[in-house]
Design a protein around this motif. Sequence first.
Motif, short mmCIF file in Angstrom:
data_model
loop_
_atom_site.label_atom_id
_atom_site.label_comp_id
_atom_site.label_asym_id
_atom_site.label_seq_id
_atom_site.Cartn_x
_atom_site.Cartn_y
_atom_site.Cartn_z
N ARG A 52 111.58 50.04 48.80
CA ARG A 52 111.08 50.95 47.75
C ARG A 52 110.07 50.20 46.90
O ARG A 52 110.41 49.67 45.85
CB ARG A 52 112.23 51.44 46.87
CG ARG A 52 113.14 52.42 47.55
CD ARG A 52 114.32 52.79 46.71
NE ARG A 52 113.97 53.63 45.58
CZ ARG A 52 114.83 53.97 44.63
NH1 ARG A 52 116.05 53.54 44.67
NH2 ARG A 52 114.45 54.74 43.64
N PRO A 53 108.80 50.15 47.31
CA PRO A 53 107.82 49.37 46.56
C PRO A 53 107.54 49.89 45.15
O PRO A 53 107.13 49.14 44.28
CB PRO A 53 106.56 49.43 47.42
CG PRO A 53 106.80 50.46 48.45
CD PRO A 53 108.26 50.74 48.51
N LYS A 54 107.79 51.18 44.91
CA LYS A 54 107.64 51.76 43.57
C LYS A 54 108.79 52.73 43.35
O LYS A 54 109.29 53.35 44.29
CB LYS A 54 106.32 52.51 43.44
CG LYS A 54 105.13 51.62 43.23
CD LYS A 54 103.98 52.42 42.62
CE LYS A 54 102.82 51.55 42.30
NZ LYS A 54 102.90 50.88 41.02
N VAL A 68 108.40 47.42 42.38
CA VAL A 68 109.67 46.70 42.54
C VAL A 68 109.41 45.51 43.44
O VAL A 68 108.78 45.64 44.49
CB VAL A 68 110.76 47.61 43.15
CG1 VAL A 68 112.09 46.86 43.25
CG2 VAL A 68 110.93 48.88 42.33
N ARG A 69 109.88 44.36 43.01
CA ARG A 69 109.75 43.15 43.81
C ARG A 69 111.12 42.54 44.02
O ARG A 69 112.10 42.96 43.43
CB ARG A 69 108.83 42.15 43.11
CG ARG A 69 107.42 42.70 42.90
CD ARG A 69 106.49 41.62 42.47
NE ARG A 69 105.26 42.16 41.90
CZ ARG A 69 104.33 41.40 41.36
NH1 ARG A 69 104.47 40.09 41.30
NH2 ARG A 69 103.24 41.95 40.86
N ILE A 70 111.18 41.54 44.86
CA ILE A 70 112.45 40.87 45.15
C ILE A 70 112.46 39.49 44.50
O ILE A 70 111.59 38.66 44.77
CB ILE A 70 112.66 40.72 46.68
CG1 ILE A 70 112.82 42.09 47.33
CG2 ILE A 70 113.89 39.86 46.98
CD1 ILE A 70 114.07 42.85 46.93
N LEU A 84 117.49 39.87 44.70
CA LEU A 84 117.74 40.93 43.72
C LEU A 84 116.47 41.74 43.48
O LEU A 84 115.46 41.18 43.03
CB LEU A 84 118.23 40.32 42.40
CG LEU A 84 118.58 41.30 41.29
CD1 LEU A 84 119.84 42.10 41.66
CD2 LEU A 84 118.79 40.56 39.97
N PRO A 85 116.48 43.05 43.75
CA PRO A 85 115.32 43.87 43.40
C PRO A 85 115.14 43.90 41.88
O PRO A 85 116.11 44.08 41.14
CB PRO A 85 115.68 45.26 43.93
CG PRO A 85 116.74 45.02 44.96
CD PRO A 85 117.50 43.82 44.47
N VAL A 86 113.90 43.70 41.44
CA VAL A 86 113.58 43.72 40.01
C VAL A 86 112.41 44.65 39.76
O VAL A 86 111.46 44.69 40.53
CB VAL A 86 113.28 42.30 39.45
CG1 VAL A 86 114.52 41.43 39.50
CG2 VAL A 86 112.13 41.64 40.18
N VAL A 87 112.49 45.38 38.67
CA VAL A 87 111.42 46.27 38.25
C VAL A 87 110.44 45.46 37.42
O VAL A 87 110.84 44.68 36.55
CB VAL A 87 111.99 47.44 37.43
CG1 VAL A 87 110.90 48.21 36.71
CG2 VAL A 87 112.79 48.37 38.32
N ILE A 88 109.15 45.65 37.67
CA ILE A 88 108.12 44.94 36.93
C ILE A 88 107.64 45.86 35.80
O ILE A 88 107.03 46.90 36.04
CB ILE A 88 106.94 44.55 37.85
CG1 ILE A 88 107.46 43.82 39.10
CG2 ILE A 88 105.93 43.72 37.09
CD1 ILE A 88 108.37 42.64 38.84
N HIS A 89 107.97 45.44 34.58
CA HIS A 89 107.66 46.28 33.42
C HIS A 89 107.62 45.42 32.16
O HIS A 89 108.43 44.50 32.01
CB HIS A 89 108.73 47.37 33.28
CG HIS A 89 108.56 48.27 32.10
ND1 HIS A 89 107.47 49.10 31.95
CD2 HIS A 89 109.33 48.46 31.01
CE1 HIS A 89 107.59 49.77 30.82
NE2 HIS A 89 108.71 49.40 30.23
N GLU A 90 106.70 45.73 31.28
CA GLU A 90 106.60 45.02 30.00
C GLU A 90 107.45 45.75 28.97
O GLU A 90 107.20 46.92 28.68
CB GLU A 90 105.14 44.99 29.52
CG GLU A 90 104.16 44.38 30.50
CD GLU A 90 104.40 42.91 30.79
OE1 GLU A 90 104.81 42.17 29.87
OE2 GLU A 90 104.19 42.51 31.94
#
Length: 125
Positions: A52-54, A68-70, A84-90
């Motif tokens: 799930r890239p986004k 989403v990155r690993i 661990l999948p992590v959401v990239i967000h400020e």
Amino acid sequence: MEIVQGRLIVRVKLEGKKFNTFEDALIDTGAAFTVIPAEVADFLELGVWKKRPKIELVTASGLIKPSVRILDRLEVGNVKIENLPVVIHEIPDPAPIKILLGMNFIERTNLLVNGKQKLFKIEDP
């Protein structure tokens, strides 16, 4: 670990393919995913989550569609979580903590909270 001002804050080690960093993180049971800022993800050279890239999430700031990155590895004390999948967000200012440990982290650990004594601990299941 101690609950300070009603917050569960921990020091974490985040590891990518080549680099790692130590950061403060807030344990957030209301967050589905662990969240890290783009600056940290880029420094760690995290790969995109192919499954799930986004994703689409509702946050306190509104609807977002982050990538989403690993995260190769996350360590809190003796607990080590890999891939661990992590959401990239400020996380917007004035929040002092920019990294959230969400339910996708919590579900892979034993989180024990003693609110009366203002203590918590994270254990390997």
